[in-house]
Design a protein around this motif. Structure first.
Motif, mmCIF file in Angstrom:
data_model
loop_
_atom_site.group_PDB
_atom_site.id
_atom_site.type_symbol
_atom_site.label_atom_id
_atom_site.label_comp_id
_atom_site.label_asym_id
_atom_site.label_seq_id
_atom_site.Cartn_x
_atom_site.Cartn_y
_atom_site.Cartn_z
ATOM 1 N N PRO A 268 17.701 -36.935 -48.982
ATOM 2 C CA PRO A 268 16.572 -36.537 -49.844
ATOM 3 C C PRO A 268 15.495 -37.603 -49.997
ATOM 4 N N LEU A 269 15.797 -38.859 -49.624
ATOM 5 C CA LEU A 269 14.785 -39.913 -49.725
ATOM 6 C C LEU A 269 13.928 -40.031 -48.464
ATOM 7 N N THR A 270 14.300 -39.359 -47.394
ATOM 8 C CA THR A 270 13.539 -39.455 -46.145
ATOM 9 C C THR A 270 12.310 -38.551 -46.241
ATOM 10 N N LEU A 271 11.137 -39.161 -46.090
ATOM 11 C CA LEU A 271 9.875 -38.445 -46.290
ATOM 12 C C LEU A 271 9.006 -38.460 -45.043
ATOM 13 N N LEU A 272 8.244 -37.397 -44.908
ATOM 14 C CA LEU A 272 7.045 -37.452 -44.086
ATOM 15 C C LEU A 272 5.964 -37.893 -45.065
ATOM 16 N N ALA A 273 5.710 -39.196 -45.119
ATOM 17 C CA ALA A 273 4.860 -39.766 -46.168
ATOM 18 C C ALA A 273 3.384 -39.525 -45.886
ATOM 19 N N LEU A 274 2.668 -39.161 -46.947
ATOM 20 C CA LEU A 274 1.226 -38.936 -46.870
ATOM 21 C C LEU A 274 0.452 -39.962 -47.687
ATOM 22 N N ARG A 275 1.150 -40.611 -48.637
ATOM 23 C CA ARG A 275 0.499 -41.569 -49.531
ATOM 24 C C ARG A 275 1.415 -42.769 -49.742
ATOM 25 N N VAL A 276 0.814 -43.898 -50.091
ATOM 26 C CA VAL A 276 1.569 -45.089 -50.430
ATOM 27 C C VAL A 276 0.954 -45.717 -51.676
ATOM 28 N N ASN A 277 1.797 -46.010 -52.653
ATOM 29 C CA ASN A 277 1.343 -46.589 -53.931
ATOM 30 C C ASN A 277 0.193 -45.785 -54.530
ATOM 31 N N GLY A 278 0.277 -44.466 -54.412
ATOM 32 C CA GLY A 278 -0.712 -43.573 -55.004
ATOM 33 C C GLY A 278 -1.969 -43.360 -54.188
ATOM 34 N N GLU A 279 -2.092 -44.019 -53.028
ATOM 35 C CA GLU A 279 -3.299 -43.890 -52.202
ATOM 36 C C GLU A 279 -2.970 -43.192 -50.889
ATOM 37 N N VAL A 280 -3.966 -42.476 -50.365
ATOM 38 C CA VAL A 280 -3.816 -41.878 -49.038
ATOM 39 C C VAL A 280 -3.548 -43.000 -48.036
ATOM 40 N N LEU A 281 -2.647 -42.752 -47.098
ATOM 41 C CA LEU A 281 -2.292 -43.775 -46.114
ATOM 42 C C LEU A 281 -3.528 -44.327 -45.417
ATOM 43 N N ALA A 282 -3.619 -45.641 -45.319
ATOM 44 C CA ALA A 282 -4.656 -46.268 -44.499
ATOM 45 C C ALA A 282 -4.324 -46.014 -43.026
ATOM 46 N N PRO A 283 -5.324 -46.042 -42.143
ATOM 47 C CA PRO A 283 -5.034 -45.847 -40.707
ATOM 48 C C PRO A 283 -3.960 -46.788 -40.186
ATOM 49 N N ASP A 284 -3.958 -48.051 -40.640
ATOM 50 C CA ASP A 284 -2.968 -49.010 -40.155
ATOM 51 C C ASP A 284 -1.564 -48.696 -40.640
ATOM 52 N N HIS A 285 -1.460 -47.895 -41.703
ATOM 53 C CA HIS A 285 -0.143 -47.519 -42.218
ATOM 54 C C HIS A 285 0.278 -46.128 -41.774
ATOM 55 N N GLY A 286 -0.471 -45.525 -40.848
ATOM 56 C CA GLY A 286 0.020 -44.298 -40.230
ATOM 57 C C GLY A 286 -0.703 -43.018 -40.568
ATOM 58 N N TYR A 287 -1.893 -43.099 -41.166
ATOM 59 C CA TYR A 287 -2.625 -41.873 -41.490
ATOM 60 C C TYR A 287 -2.741 -40.995 -40.250
ATOM 61 N N PRO A 288 -2.491 -39.709 -40.394
ATOM 62 C CA PRO A 288 -2.355 -38.920 -41.634
ATOM 63 C C PRO A 288 -0.932 -38.813 -42.189
ATOM 64 N N ALA A 289 0.094 -39.125 -41.386
ATOM 65 C CA ALA A 289 1.466 -38.972 -41.878
ATOM 66 C C ALA A 289 2.382 -39.916 -41.107
ATOM 67 N N ARG A 290 3.401 -40.391 -41.788
ATOM 68 C CA ARG A 290 4.374 -41.279 -41.160
ATOM 69 C C ARG A 290 5.757 -40.995 -41.714
ATOM 70 N N ILE A 291 6.763 -41.430 -40.983
ATOM 71 C CA ILE A 291 8.144 -41.310 -41.453
ATOM 72 C C ILE A 291 8.481 -42.513 -42.325
ATOM 73 N N MET A 292 9.129 -42.258 -43.449
ATOM 74 C CA MET A 292 9.720 -43.322 -44.256
ATOM 75 C C MET A 292 11.126 -42.884 -44.630
ATOM 76 N N ALA A 293 12.109 -43.642 -44.157
ATOM 77 C CA ALA A 293 13.514 -43.301 -44.388
ATOM 78 C C ALA A 293 14.248 -44.523 -44.909
ATOM 79 N N PRO A 294 15.298 -44.325 -45.708
ATOM 80 C CA PRO A 294 16.063 -45.465 -46.231
ATOM 81 C C PRO A 294 16.917 -46.107 -45.144
ATOM 82 N N ASN A 295 17.125 -47.425 -45.274
ATOM 83 C CA ASN A 295 18.016 -48.185 -44.396
ATOM 84 C C ASN A 295 17.687 -47.963 -42.925
ATOM 85 N N ARG A 296 16.434 -48.260 -42.575
ATOM 86 C CA ARG A 296 15.965 -48.004 -41.214
ATOM 87 C C ARG A 296 14.980 -49.106 -40.821
ATOM 88 N N PRO A 297 15.080 -49.645 -39.598
ATOM 89 C CA PRO A 297 14.133 -50.690 -39.177
ATOM 90 C C PRO A 297 12.697 -50.189 -39.202
#
Length: 372
Positions: free
Chosen positions: A329-358
């Motif tokens: 349940p913690l694995t996300l297709l993340a759209l925002r980080v710290n309340g802000e839309v992802l910056a291009p360098d952080h994967g805009y428009p969407a990125r994977i964020m999963a627990p215990n993963r390199p």
């Protein structure tokens, strides 16, 4: 082999050239114990990291900070081993000038083995240090070379310990003359290791962040307060197509726009980015749970997911989410980080964020997810 006349034994080859009491087996054994512990920790955690990147299917998704801890410990122990190796080499370097150089075939083979061991250790530690700086002044692939050098150094170390076991056992606890001088030397070595650790470990240990003076990376510097290894410019993803869509392939395939994703239930998770260079940083990620997307396309229980990035090239353009991570349940297709839309360098428009993963497997600029 006859001993040459004294007139021919000049410089460090002369008898009694090295008079320090610290060039003795007891000092070498004490420093060797510390060095062995650091190298063994570095090897085991590095082997774990390599196996995770090669085949992540067996890695559980909990604890959330598992990879952050093991990889941080890998870099911390590797950096700590550098002054320890220098101290160890200093205690034994008079052996380089023994005469005769080889007393027998076995003695010659032993010295050759030590030369290979030292060379492997130096290459392993310093290429690893350069990797934390993301500086690769060599023509060979770092990760594969680092992996095999680790085996070579560790195997050589175990053979050396086995060959020297009688001498190590004799001097393991037995003190020798010059005790005060030895204590001063060992205290200086311990202090240097402590100083190196204290001023670099903050890149992965949050409560040491204030002493993070010389670490290669600062975990709080970068777009949206997070470091970046591979930028959008490097990946060729600075311009995301206006008609970007996420394709989710499964029994009931879906194509979702960014607006469609925003209308789905949104979840937040506090997760770290933990990179192979040793740095890590936590952030609040918001997006759609991957398991919800799997349910929408009718994915069977236990399904894995193949994730594809927009980037045209790169070793981690396509990654697999194993079952444990895909359904966590913690694995996300993340759209925002710290309340802000992802910056291009952080994967805009969407990125994977999963627990215990390199971090290299937390795919950015996601364009396709395929149920396997």
């Amino acid at each position: 082999m006859p001993t040459p006349p004294d007139a021919l034994r000049r410089g460090p080859l002369r008898e009694g050239t090295f008079s320090s009491a610290l060039h003795d087996p007891r000092t070498a054994v004490v420093v060797g114990r510390w060095l062995g512990a650091a190298l063994l920790t570095c090897f085991l955690t590095g082997l774990f990291s390599h196996l995770v990147q090669e085949g992540p299917g067996w890695l559980p998704s909990r604890p959330v900070d598992g990879y952050r801890i093991t990889q941080g410990l890998h870099v911390i122990s590797g950096i700590a081993a550098i002054p320890l190796l220098a101290a160890k080499l200093w205690t034994v370097y008079p052996k380089l000038f023994e005469w005769p150089p080889a007393r027998s075939v076995l003695h010659a083979l032993e010295r050759l083995g030590i030369a290979v061991l030292v060379a492997a250790m130096l290459l392993e530690l310093f290429t690893g240090l350069f990797n934390t700086l993301q500086w690769y002044p060599w023509p060979f692939p770092f990760r594969q070379t680092h992996f095999w050098l680790g085996w070579l150094a560790t195997g050589g170390l175990l053979l050396h310990v086995a060959a020297k076991a009688p001498a190590i056992g004799e001097h393991w606890r037995r003190a020798r003359p010059g005790l005060a001088q030895r204590r001063a030397f060992l205290t200086a070595v311990a202090a240097s290791v402590g100083a190196v650790t204290l001023t670099t470990a903050g890149q992965s240990v949050p409560w040491l962040r204030a002493t993070d003076l010389f670490a290669p990376r600062r975990p709080d510097l970068g777009p949206q307060g997070l470091p970046v290894n591979r930028t959008a410019a490097q990946a060729g993803t600075t311009t995301v197509p206006a008609d970007w869509r996420l394709t989710v392939d499964g029994p009931r395939p879906l194509t979702l726009s960014l607006a469609d994703l925003a209308r789905l239930p949104q979840y937040e998770a506090e997760l770290p980015i933990a990179c192979v260079e040793g740095w890590s940083a936590s952030a609040r990620w918001t997006g759609v749970r991957v398991r919800d997307l799997l349910e929408l396309v009718g994915a069977p229980a236990g399904a894995r997911v193949r994730v594809t990035s927009l980037e045209a090239d790169g070793p981690y353009r396509v990654t697999d989410l194993p079952t444990a991570h895909a359904h966590d349940p913690l694995t996300l297709l993340a759209l925002r980080v710290n309340g802000e839309v992802l910056a291009p360098d952080h994967g805009y428009p969407a990125r994977i964020m999963a627990p215990n993963r390199p971090g290299v497997l937390q795919t950015k600029w996601v364009t396709r997810m395929e149920v396997l």
